[in-house]
Design a protein around this motif. Structure first.
Motif, short mmCIF file in Angstrom:
data_model
loop_
_atom_site.label_atom_id
_atom_site.label_comp_id
_atom_site.label_asym_id
_atom_site.label_seq_id
_atom_site.Cartn_x
_atom_site.Cartn_y
_atom_site.Cartn_z
N LEU A 194 3.61 -5.95 16.21
CA LEU A 194 3.59 -5.46 15.04
C LEU A 194 4.50 -4.78 14.64
N PRO A 195 5.33 -3.91 13.70
CA PRO A 195 6.51 -3.38 13.42
C PRO A 195 6.18 -1.46 13.87
N TRP A 196 6.87 -1.19 14.19
CA TRP A 196 7.31 -0.49 14.79
C TRP A 196 6.49 0.82 13.86
N TRP A 197 6.43 1.07 12.86
CA TRP A 197 6.04 1.82 11.98
C TRP A 197 4.73 1.67 11.10
N MET A 198 3.95 1.06 12.11
CA MET A 198 2.49 0.27 11.48
C MET A 198 1.97 1.36 12.33
N ARG A 199 1.25 1.69 11.53
CA ARG A 199 -0.25 2.84 12.42
C ARG A 199 -1.36 1.99 13.59
N VAL A 200 -1.52 1.60 14.04
CA VAL A 200 -2.78 0.92 14.62
C VAL A 200 -3.26 1.53 15.67
N ALA A 201 -5.23 1.29 15.61
CA ALA A 201 -5.92 1.62 16.34
C ALA A 201 -6.72 0.55 16.82
N VAL A 202 -7.20 0.29 18.21
CA VAL A 202 -7.78 -0.53 18.87
C VAL A 202 -9.31 -0.19 19.37
N GLU A 203 -10.22 -1.09 18.68
CA GLU A 203 -11.86 -0.93 19.17
C GLU A 203 -11.82 -1.69 20.06
N LEU A 204 -11.76 -1.12 21.50
CA LEU A 204 -12.01 -1.88 22.73
C LEU A 204 -13.94 -2.42 23.07
N ARG A 205 -14.66 -2.73 22.23
CA ARG A 205 -15.96 -2.61 22.59
C ARG A 205 -16.34 -3.13 23.84
N HIS A 206 -15.87 -4.15 24.45
CA HIS A 206 -16.12 -4.40 25.90
C HIS A 206 -16.06 -3.45 26.99
N PRO A 207 -16.89 -3.02 28.25
CA PRO A 207 -17.13 -2.26 28.98
C PRO A 207 -15.61 -2.88 29.81
N SER A 208 -15.43 -3.72 30.29
CA SER A 208 -14.29 -3.97 30.66
C SER A 208 -12.73 -3.94 30.45
N TRP A 209 -12.53 -3.23 29.59
CA TRP A 209 -10.95 -2.18 28.52
C TRP A 209 -10.91 -0.74 29.47
N ASP A 210 -12.46 -0.42 29.52
CA ASP A 210 -11.81 0.90 30.48
C ASP A 210 -11.40 0.88 31.69
N ASP A 211 -10.20 1.10 31.52
CA ASP A 211 -9.35 1.08 32.72
C ASP A 211 -7.94 2.04 31.74
N LEU A 266 0.98 -1.57 -0.45
CA LEU A 266 0.05 0.08 0.14
C LEU A 266 0.66 1.07 0.00
N GLY A 267 1.90 1.20 0.14
CA GLY A 267 2.58 2.29 0.08
C GLY A 267 2.43 3.33 0.88
N GLU A 268 2.86 4.90 0.12
CA GLU A 268 2.49 5.88 1.45
C GLU A 268 0.92 6.62 1.11
N ARG A 269 -0.17 5.57 0.86
CA ARG A 269 -1.29 5.35 1.19
C ARG A 269 -1.89 4.60 2.08
N ARG A 270 -0.58 4.30 2.56
CA ARG A 270 -1.62 3.65 4.75
C ARG A 270 -1.78 4.27 5.35
N ALA A 271 -2.73 4.23 6.05
CA ALA A 271 -3.00 5.19 7.38
C ALA A 271 -2.77 4.83 8.78
N VAL A 272 -4.32 4.03 8.76
CA VAL A 272 -4.28 3.19 10.40
C VAL A 272 -4.88 1.64 10.14
N LEU A 273 -4.19 0.62 10.72
CA LEU A 273 -4.93 -0.62 10.78
C LEU A 273 -5.44 -0.66 11.69
N LEU A 274 -7.29 -1.04 11.36
CA LEU A 274 -7.96 -0.68 12.64
C LEU A 274 -8.61 -2.11 12.95
#
Length: 241
Positions: free
Chosen positions: A128-145, A99-107
């Motif tokens: 994950l490699p340091w250069w890969m931006r990642v976002a994590v969607e945590l839907r279960h309420p137990s993660w809210d800590d 994907l090269g320079e078109r890559r944004a974030v891995l969800l």
């Protein structure tokens, strides 16, 4: 540009007359989308991860500066629940290179039923490699800590800020970038309804705050029904311009 506003997915039949002219062939939808928006979140990858050649094709096809975020496959997030992720990580990294320079974030969207497991999340993020931006969607309420947010910060991963029925709306920035998914204002059904002017102005204020703090911000509207995501993304972008 430090703020990117788009939609979750782009190929919807019911966007005809909203974004796509009548009769536009589906193969031309991405081109029309990219003529108006500068980013999109690919959701089809959740159901079937594309071949590397497809990612290379998007790199060539998308205009300079366009940012493509990609949703991790359900085989990793909902099947294996991040357990033994190495094979999937290797495959995603190869695609990310294409994907090269078109890559944004891995969800990485975890299942709503997946309860907190700090060790498993940390192990996955550590693969994950340091250069890969990642976002994590945590839907279960137990993660809210607080400890979970600190874990994400240590790995440079973004907590996915969410808006939607039954989802925790936690305004936390755990990375140099912020990732926001607006799943619709309907309090009873995900992906339903259209955000009103007051809601969009409120989110625009939050985006400005993150931008003012030096964060790059990605916002994706996921209330695709009746073209609401397109209309809301357009208005939010106007408010931020």
């Amino acid at each position: 540009m430090s703020v990117h506003v788009g939609t979750s997915g782009w190929s919807y039949d019911h966007w005809e007359g909203v974004l796509y002219p009548p009769g536009l062939h589906p193969r031309h939808r991405l081109d029309r989308y990219a003529a108006e928006f500068g980013t999109v979140e690919l959701n089809a990858s959740f159901y079937r991860w594309p071949r590397e050649a497809v990612f290379a094709g998007w790199r060539r096809r998308l205009p300079p500066g366009f940012q493509l975020s990609v949703k991790a496959p359900r085989g990793l997030t909902h099947g294996r629940r991040l357990y033994s992720p190495e094979i999937w990580v290797e495959r995603m990294v190869r695609s990310w290179h294409e994907l090269g320079e078109r890559r944004a974030v891995l969800l990485v969207q975890l299942a709503p039923s997946q309860e907190r497991d700090d060790a498993r999340l940390a192990y996955f993020l550590g693969r994950l490699p340091w250069w890969m931006r990642v976002a994590v969607e945590l839907r279960h309420p137990s993660w809210d800590d607080g400890a979970v947010y600190e874990l994400l910060e240590r790995h440079g991963a973004a907590y996915c800020v969410m808006s939607g029925a039954g989802l925790p709306c936690v305004l936390r920035a755990t990375a140099p970038f912020v990732y926001v998914r607006l799943h619709g204002p309907d309090h009873h059904h995900l992906y339903g309804g259209s955000y009103g002017e007051d809601d969009l102005r409120w989110w625009a204020d939050r985006v400005r705050e993150w931008e003012g703090a030096g964060k790059e911000v990605f916002v994706y509207l996921n209330n695709d029904g009746a073209g609401n995501a397109v209309r809301n993304a357009r208005r939010l972008r106007e408010l931020l311009s």
